[in-house]
Design an enzyme around this catalytic site. Structure first.
Site, PDB file in Angstrom:
ATOM      1  N   GLU A  11       0.824  -1.206   0.000  1.00 49.16           N
ATOM      2  CA  GLU A  11       0.000   0.000   0.000  1.00 49.16           C
ATOM      3  C   GLU A  11       0.863   1.263   0.000  1.00 49.16           C
ATOM      4  OE1 GLU A  11      -3.505   1.993   2.818  1.00 49.16           O
ATOM      5  OE2 GLU A  11      -2.261   0.358   3.563  1.00 49.16           O
ATOM      6  N   LYS A  29     -10.299   2.505  -2.813  1.00 48.41           N
ATOM      7  CA  LYS A  29     -10.720   1.822  -1.589  1.00 48.41           C
ATOM      8  C   LYS A  29     -12.133   2.225  -1.186  1.00 48.41           C
ATOM      9  CE  LYS A  29      -9.147   0.703   3.066  1.00 48.41           C
ATOM     10  NZ  LYS A  29      -8.205   1.023   4.172  1.00 48.41           N
ATOM     11  N   CYS A  57      -5.376  -2.680   2.650  1.00 46.98           N
ATOM     12  CA  CYS A  57      -5.230  -2.551   4.098  1.00 46.98           C
ATOM     13  C   CYS A  57      -6.291  -3.360   4.846  1.00 46.98           C
ATOM     14  CB  CYS A  57      -5.267  -1.076   4.493  1.00 46.98           C
ATOM     15  SG  CYS A  57      -4.678  -0.741   6.167  1.00 46.98           S
TER      16      CYS A  57
END
Length: 429
Positions: free
Chosen positions: A219, A278, A332
């Site tokens: 990430e 995301k 994540c």
């Protein structure tokens, strides 16, 4: 700091609910409704005329209600303020492979229910034995028997055959862990160091024979937004163009003044770029709930979360150069959320659904605490629920490959920056 107090609210609500459901016991002396008086009655020779603890149906109902309440609160915790589905009670069973297979049907919620239900029955059985010892009147413990039989049934379900034939076309995947300290990731003076680290580690993987089909970086791996920052863009495209490997990486993405935490898949020698933004942001980590309506929260969080990311709207599934492989690009903490991960796996009109899970994460925030390990064991359940293999590339600490058979986990503790390569087995290939 704020998150700790918020999370504690759910435990307090469950304890309050327990108090509402505590059984009322009638004795020859007086009616007693408090836990301490019930213990006193259990120790005295005065036999209760009627004790709710000696009825199996009462104990089963109590266990069901308390377990259902606990599971409901965990569900709410995973939904309120966009949700923080981290460390549900069932995750504690992550190392018990036969027992956790039921998550393929029920999700982690089913395991949380089993743990809460079983513990209530153990407690009521212990108190019931004390009461029966004083009264010298024993009854069959159907509540305990039924609970143990249910647990054995779950274990038998989990012990079903899990061996499958090896895939005809294994997919070679390499994951790079750069171990760039959190304070250096976006500092311009460390840009060259970051590029050199990723180039060196990636070349190690690309020199393998045969080379990997997919290279994964963690990430926010690049020091700038890859699609907007000229230096980062050139570095990524040059590396992909010089190899025959697809590259999946985490990156910051910006559009129309809004900032997203994103994942990019660069394939076909850099000719094709697929983007996923995301969907599920972490409260108090990637945005502050009520930042503009409750200014005190923003002041407490301070410069740890100076601005808010915007949530994405689509569960994009990446397709590799190999058209048989469809990747769910989790970012994540998204690998801790079963409901979200399933959205990538379910087939749609435009996609057959992902057959490989890839999570890019930055666990640098946790430093040397138990956080990275906690994150990893939460991710195990995504392989059980879907079921799909999971490649997990972390900035620091724990990079791993979780097998789709849900029985083996390969963890790589890479402390000085390194890479690993495995042959994954995407479902259906």
């Amino acid at each position: 700091f704020v998150l700790e107090f918020y999370m504690a609210i759910y435990f307090a609500l469950w304890a309050w609910f327990c108090g509402l459901l505590r059984p009322q016991e009638k004795t020859k002396r007086a009616a007693a409704g408090k836990w301490d008086r019930m213990l006193i009655h259990a120790r005295t020779t005065a036999a209760p005329i009627q004790s709710p603890w000696v009825k199996s149906t009462n104990n089963l109902l109590l266990a069901f209600l308390l377990a259902a309440a606990w599971t409901t609160l965990e569900w709410l915790r995973g939904w309120v303020f966009s949700g923080f589905g981290w460390n549900d009670l069932g995750v504690a069973l992550h190392d018990n492979w036969p027992l956790i297979q039921i998550a393929e049907v029920t999700g982690v919620a089913g395991l949380s229910f089993i743990v809460a239900f079983g513990n209530v029955i153990v407690l009521t059985t212990a108190y019931r034995l004390v009461v029966e010892a004083r009264t010298r009147v024993m009854r069959p413990h159907f509540d305990f028997t039924v609970t143990m039989a249910a647990i054995v049934g779950v274990l038998v379900f989990g012990l079903r055959a899990t061996q499958v034939s090896p895939p005809a076309k294994p997919l070679r995947v390499a994951a790079v862990q750069s171990n760039v300290p959190q304070q250096q990731k976006f500092d311009p003076q460390f840009t060259k160091k970051i590029f050199d680290q990723f180039r060196r580690l990636s070349e190690i993987a690309l020199r393998s024979n045969p080379p990997p089909d997919l290279l994964v970086w963690p990430e926010s791996s690049m020091p700038g937004p890859v699609l907007l920052d000229q230096e980062s863009y050139k570095f990524v495209m040059d590396l992909v163009a010089s190899s025959e490997t697809d590259l999946l990486l985490g990156a910051i993405d910006e559009q129309n003044g809004e900032v997203y935490n994103a994942a990019l898949l660069v394939s076909d020698g850099g000719e094709r770029v697929q983007t996923y933004r995301k969907v599920h942001l972490v409260p108090f980590g990637e945005y502050v709930p009520g930042r503009h309506t409750v200014p005190l929260l923003a002041k407490i969080v301070g410069d740890q979360v100076p601005g808010d990311f915007q949530p994405g709207r689509e569960h994009a599934v990446f397709t590799l150069t190999n058209p048989d492989v469809h990747v769910a690009p989790l970012i994540c903490f998204e690998d801790t959320i079963g409901e979200l991960t399933r959205q990538f796996v379910l087939p749609t009109e435009t996609s057959p659904g992902a057959n490989l899970l890839v999570d890019v994460t930055n666990d640098g925030w946790f430093k040397r605490s138990a956080g990275p390990h906690r994150h990893l064991v939460n991710a195990i359940f995504r392989c059980v629920e879907t079921p799909r293999p999971l490649i997990r590339a972390a900035t620091t600490r724990l990079t791993a490959f979780l097998h789709q058979l849900r029985r083996r986990t390969r963890e790589f503790r890479l402390h000085n920056g390194s890479t690993f390569t495995v042959a994954a087995s995407p479902r259906g290939t």
